[in-house]
Design a protein around this motif. Structure first.
Motif, mmCIF file in Angstrom:
data_model
loop_
_atom_site.group_PDB
_atom_site.id
_atom_site.type_symbol
_atom_site.label_atom_id
_atom_site.label_comp_id
_atom_site.label_asym_id
_atom_site.label_seq_id
_atom_site.Cartn_x
_atom_site.Cartn_y
_atom_site.Cartn_z
ATOM 1 N N GLN A 1 -2.732 0.465 6.404
ATOM 2 C CA GLN A 1 -2.651 1.778 7.026
ATOM 3 C C GLN A 1 -1.237 2.053 7.546
ATOM 4 N N GLY B 1 6.156 -0.562 2.174
ATOM 5 C CA GLY B 1 6.060 0.884 2.189
ATOM 6 C C GLY B 1 7.383 1.606 2.373
ATOM 7 N N GLN C 1 5.106 5.082 4.167
ATOM 8 C CA GLN C 1 5.381 5.647 2.850
ATOM 9 C C GLN C 1 5.269 7.170 2.858
ATOM 10 N N GLN C 2 4.260 7.692 3.533
ATOM 11 C CA GLN C 2 4.083 9.140 3.584
ATOM 12 C C GLN C 2 5.250 9.825 4.277
ATOM 13 N N HIS D 1 1.429 0.731 6.240
ATOM 14 C CA HIS D 1 2.173 0.931 4.983
ATOM 15 C C HIS D 1 2.086 2.386 4.548
ATOM 16 N N ASP D 2 0.885 2.952 4.585
ATOM 17 C CA ASP D 2 0.696 4.333 4.130
ATOM 18 C C ASP D 2 1.435 5.324 5.030
#
Length: 583
Positions: free
Chosen positions: A260, A288, A266-267, A262-263
């Motif tokens: 989570q 990420g 990355q986002q 990582h996301d």
């Protein structure tokens, strides 16, 4: 052979269900719709039981139920062992296994355990799953055991072998032992682990902390990846939208939470950076980053995942998810396979070159690239003192002579850490203050230390005159004090070793006799006038124009070479004077 025998149970059980035992000669037989029984002359095994057929003693617990209800209830009939052994072993056994799998899938979907990481939801899933499987297993083995017992009893009445009933009981016994072993080896450790995650705050992992740095442009995550980290990070990033870099300093934690994080990284297209260490699950968050930077002393550590009560086969899907994530983020597939095949009990720590080659790391960061991180959380002044003494050991020696000055140096470093200054900025500030303090003690060092300083200066000027005459000029004219980045490791080490010695041996000393000093200067100038630097003597004790920096550098390089040629007493006297003027 065992399969053939168990198949024979099914055939034989079917025959037994349809067999009619004829009475002795002269008896008549009445056929009912549900059972076969003689109308008179009852066999001995019926008469001995008050006119009722011989039955399993376990059936007594159902005496309070109407017979029709029991016969119509499949669950009770199986539980009492009234179904054929073949049907119980093959059909019910398979159905129970399928039902257990179906219950697991249904609970997984109902509780959405594959969605957002929620330890209490995961605990409910494990608790309900293991309870359901255990109850189904108990129902299955009890019914099968009783069916096998009934089969053996009927075979004995017919003076036939009940061998296969015994085989089934042995299988059931081993099955029960295997289930108990599974509960001890898998269920109990899993439930204990999830309980600690859900209700005790995951005490096996260190607490995490978040810190905004460098005027709100960088953020540091320190500690374990445990429940709540991703939510706190998301809230903090919303409050500080200018953050562009995430520092990571962690030994790992929960994979779901790391994914989570990582996301989120990355986002938002953030940069990731590791100054100290990022191990295990932390590497998922690191992956990420839009750019992935590693400090020169930073470490990344990889291994296969682990969870109490689960084998590597149980975790295969988790390993595959990590492989997909790493490869999608640009890691070399061969490196990923090697990293995640490392046992969870060990750690793969690749070299910086390996990480660059495998595209795990974008680049190696210089000390001035990012804010200081990877030290501790919370980073106290006492911790800062330890770090400063490691970076600059002479601070400890200054502390023995002047505690207030040493404390001021530590406080300066601590504040720079809190403000988000880079490592190079903090080190430069320490060295500048340290050099100013050491400058007061240099002329007061003992004779042997003065000799070592003269030799070091001679080698430093010789090195700088070949490397960069502008730096040499700035150093000789005291415009630049910290020249460590231009020196060789050997020269830097010699200066570092000398600093503590200067402080420890410094003491008030009587001035050298003037006639000896005058004689020393005379001898020094004779040596210089005899060499190529005669034309540059006009610069001695002055600051030349900017276009004369090369001549000035050559002069002071020659001065320290010439000083070392003087007799020891004259040399020491002149060097003390040169040091007093910080030349």
């Amino acid at each position: 052979m065992l399969f053939v025998g168990l198949f024979w149970i099914w055939i034989d059980s079917s025959r037994s269900a349809r067999r009619v035992v004829f009475p002795a000669h002269g008896d008549s037989v009445a056929l009912g719709s549900d059972r076969i029984e003689p109308s008179f002359g009852k066999p001995a095994h019926v008469a001995a039981n008050n006119g009722h057929p011989e039955r399993n003693p376990a059936d007594a617990i159902y005496d309070d139920l109407p017979p029709d209800d029991v016969d119509r209830n499949f669950l009770l009939r199986y539980w009492r062992g009234k179904l054929s052994l073949a049907f119980s072993f093959w059909t019910v056994g398979v159905l129970v296994s399928l039902l257990a799998a179906l219950v697991t899938v249904a609970l997984s979907v109902l509780l959405d355990v594959s969605g957002e990481y929620k330890p209490r939801t995961i605990f409910c899933f494990y608790a309900l799953t293991w309870t359901s499987v255990t109850l189904l297993t108990i129902w299955k083995v009890v019914g099968l055991w009783r069916s096998a017992g009934r089969y053996m009893s009927e075979r004995r009445k017919q003076d036939r072998s009940g061998f296969w009933g015994g085989v089934v009981k042995v299988i059931v016994a081993f099955s029960v032992l295997g289930t108990i072993a599974d509960i001890g080896r898998n269920a109990i450790p899993q439930m204990g682990e999830v309980y600690r995650m859900a209700f005790l705050g995951d005490p096996d992992l260190p607490d995490y902390s978040l810190r905004i740095m460098r005027n709100g442009t960088e953020i540091e995550i320190v500690g374990g990846f445990k429940y709540g980290l991703s939510a706190d990070l998301d809230r903090l990033l919303k409050a500080a939208p200018q953050v562009a870099v995430v520092h990571l300093d962690s030994t790992g934690g929960r994979i779901a939470e790391a994914m989570q994080v990582h996301d989120i990284i990355q986002q938002r297209r953030l940069v990731t950076y590791v100054a100290n260490q990022c191990l295990s699950a932390c590497t998922i968050a690191f992956a990420g980053g839009r750019e992935r930077w590693l400090g020169d002393a930073g470490r990344l550590g990889f291994h296969a995942p682990a969870f109490s009560g689960m084998t590597s086969a149980d975790l295969a899907s988790t390993v595959n998810d990590q492989k997909v994530l790493f490869v999608r983020d640009g890691f070399d597939p061969y490196f990923v396979a090697r990293a995640l095949s490392t046992p969870s009990t060990s750690m793969l720590i690749p070299t910086n070159q390996e990480l660059l080659a495998a595209r795990v790391v974008t680049n190696i960061a210089s000390p001035e690239k990012f804010a200081i991180s990877g030290l501790a959380a919370p980073f106290t002044e006492a911790m800062a003192s330890d770090v400063v003494k490691e970076i600059a050991p002479p601070v400890a020696a200054i502390g023995d002579r002047d505690p207030d000055t040493a404390k001021a140096i530590v406080q300066k470093f601590h504040q720079m850490y809190l403000d988000g200054n880079s490592t190079s900025e903090a080190i430069a500030a320490i060295r500048e203050r340290l050099d100013a303090e050491i400058g007061k003690y240099r002329p007061l060092a003992d004779d042997e230390t003065i000799l070592l300083i003269a030799r070091l200066y001679a080698d430093e000027y010789r090195h700088l005159s070949k490397l960069n005459k502008q730096v040499c000029f700035r150093y000789a004219s005291a415009q630049e004090r910290d020249i460590s980045e231009y020196l060789t490791p050997e020269l830097n080490k010699r200066w570092l070793d000398l600093q503590a010695r200067i402080i420890n041996t410094a003491a008030q000393r009587p001035p050298a006799p003037q006639d000896m000093v005058d004689a020393g200067w005379s001898d020094l100038f004779k040596i210089l006038e005899a060499g190529p630097q005669k034309k540059n003597l006009i610069f001695f004790g002055t600051v030349p124009r900017a276009d004369q920096y090369a001549d000035y550098c050559d002069l002071y390089t020659a001065v320290y070479q010439a000083v070392l040629q003087l007799p020891r007493d004259k040399m020491i006297a002149l060097v003390r004077i040169l040091l007093a003027y910080r030349v």
